[in-house]
Design a protein around this motif. Structure first.
Motif, short mmCIF file in Angstrom:
data_model
loop_
_atom_site.label_atom_id
_atom_site.label_comp_id
_atom_site.label_asym_id
_atom_site.label_seq_id
_atom_site.Cartn_x
_atom_site.Cartn_y
_atom_site.Cartn_z
N THR A 19 -11.37 86.81 16.47
CA THR A 19 -11.60 85.72 17.41
C THR A 19 -13.04 85.25 17.28
OG1 THR A 19 -12.38 87.06 19.29
CG2 THR A 19 -9.99 86.87 18.97
N ASP A 28 -8.70 79.20 18.23
CA ASP A 28 -10.01 78.77 18.72
C ASP A 28 -11.09 79.03 17.68
OD1 ASP A 28 -8.96 77.92 21.11
OD2 ASP A 28 -9.34 79.81 22.15
N ARG A 60 -10.67 76.43 14.88
CA ARG A 60 -11.11 75.13 15.36
C ARG A 60 -12.64 75.07 15.42
NH1 ARG A 60 -8.49 75.27 19.61
NH2 ARG A 60 -6.58 74.30 18.86
#
Length: 253
Positions: A110, A160, A163
């Motif tokens: 992440t 995320d 992106r």
């Protein structure tokens, strides 16, 4: 790892159960301090959080695949525990009793770095239905797989994160995969987690995700050459400004 708290007379209160406890675990994402029992309830199926346990008046990092126990003598033990990412399906029968088997270890990446968790096969104990997460389930929950099949040691990249890297490359074309993954590795290590991230697998997953995003934009009939400032009276457009073009052979990856 075993240790005793420096001040056994200090009484802490869990934010969830409101019970006094000698073992206090702080979670950054939950913005709460939990006892070891509530910590297990909250983070067993939501392991992508950064936790610390207070030991000798200092915070010790607790890895995703670790749990915290305390015995009657006040000794704190940090040991191996089973933790899973939030990617599970609900059974149609409404049951909450599941059997977790054939667990494989996966690395979830992440924007906060790498988290090593377990991805098991899940079977409903009431109707005996297999509700194990599949590749399409992972994608629908915002995790892009690093390989076309689920296996031990696979990578899962949060949407995320992909992106964020996409926006960084638009704003700064010189941003390399090596610099980006190195920053994620340092961030992982600073929280006491495994820090190795494959640059090759990350970039391949990013390109596949970007291609799928482009296809979705085409279906939505988005116009990449429109200018919000000029509106319908567009005077000119710059192909490198509206749709970045990279010289991949000449640029550091």
């Amino acid at each position: 790892m075993k240790t005793k708290f420096a001040d056994p007379l200090t009484v802490h209160v869990c934010c969830k159960c409101q019970n006094p406890t000698d073992c206090l675990i702080r979670c950054q994402q939950c913005a709460a301090t939990l006892c070891n029992t509530c910590d297990e309830d909250v983070h067993t199926v939501n392991a992508l959080h950064d936790r610390q346990v207070k030991i000798m008046n200092h915070g010790a990092d607790v890895a995703p695949l670790q749990g915290v126990d305390i015995d009657d003598k006040g000794e704190v033990t940090v040991s191996i525990a089973e933790r899973y990412p939030p990617v599970f399906n609900r059974c149609d029968c409404g049951s909450t009793h599941f059997d977790f088997a054939k667990k494989c270890k996966v690395a979830v990446i992440t924007e906060k770095g790498r988290y090593d968790v377990l991805l098991p096969n899940v079977e409903c104990l009431d109707c005996e239905k297999d509700i194990s997460p599949k590749i399409e389930d992972l994608i629908s929950r915002g995790f892009w797989p690093g390989s076309p099949r689920i296996h031990d040691g696979m990578y899962l990249f949060s949407e995320d994160l992909l992106r964020l890297f996409d926006y960084l490359k638009l704003e700064k074309a010189g941003m390399s995969v090596k610099a980006f993954t190195s920053a994620l590795q340092f961030l992982s290590a600073s929280h006491g987690r495994q820090s190795v991230i494959s640059q090759k697998i990350f970039y391949e997953a990013f390109r596949e995700w970007r291609k799928c995003k482009y296809e979705v934009e085409q279906l939505e009939k988005k116009d990449a050459m429109s200018c919000p400032a000029c509106s319908k009276g567009l005077h000119a457009c710059h192909i490198d400004g509206n749709r970045k073009l990279y010289r991949f052979k000449n640029m550091a990856m």
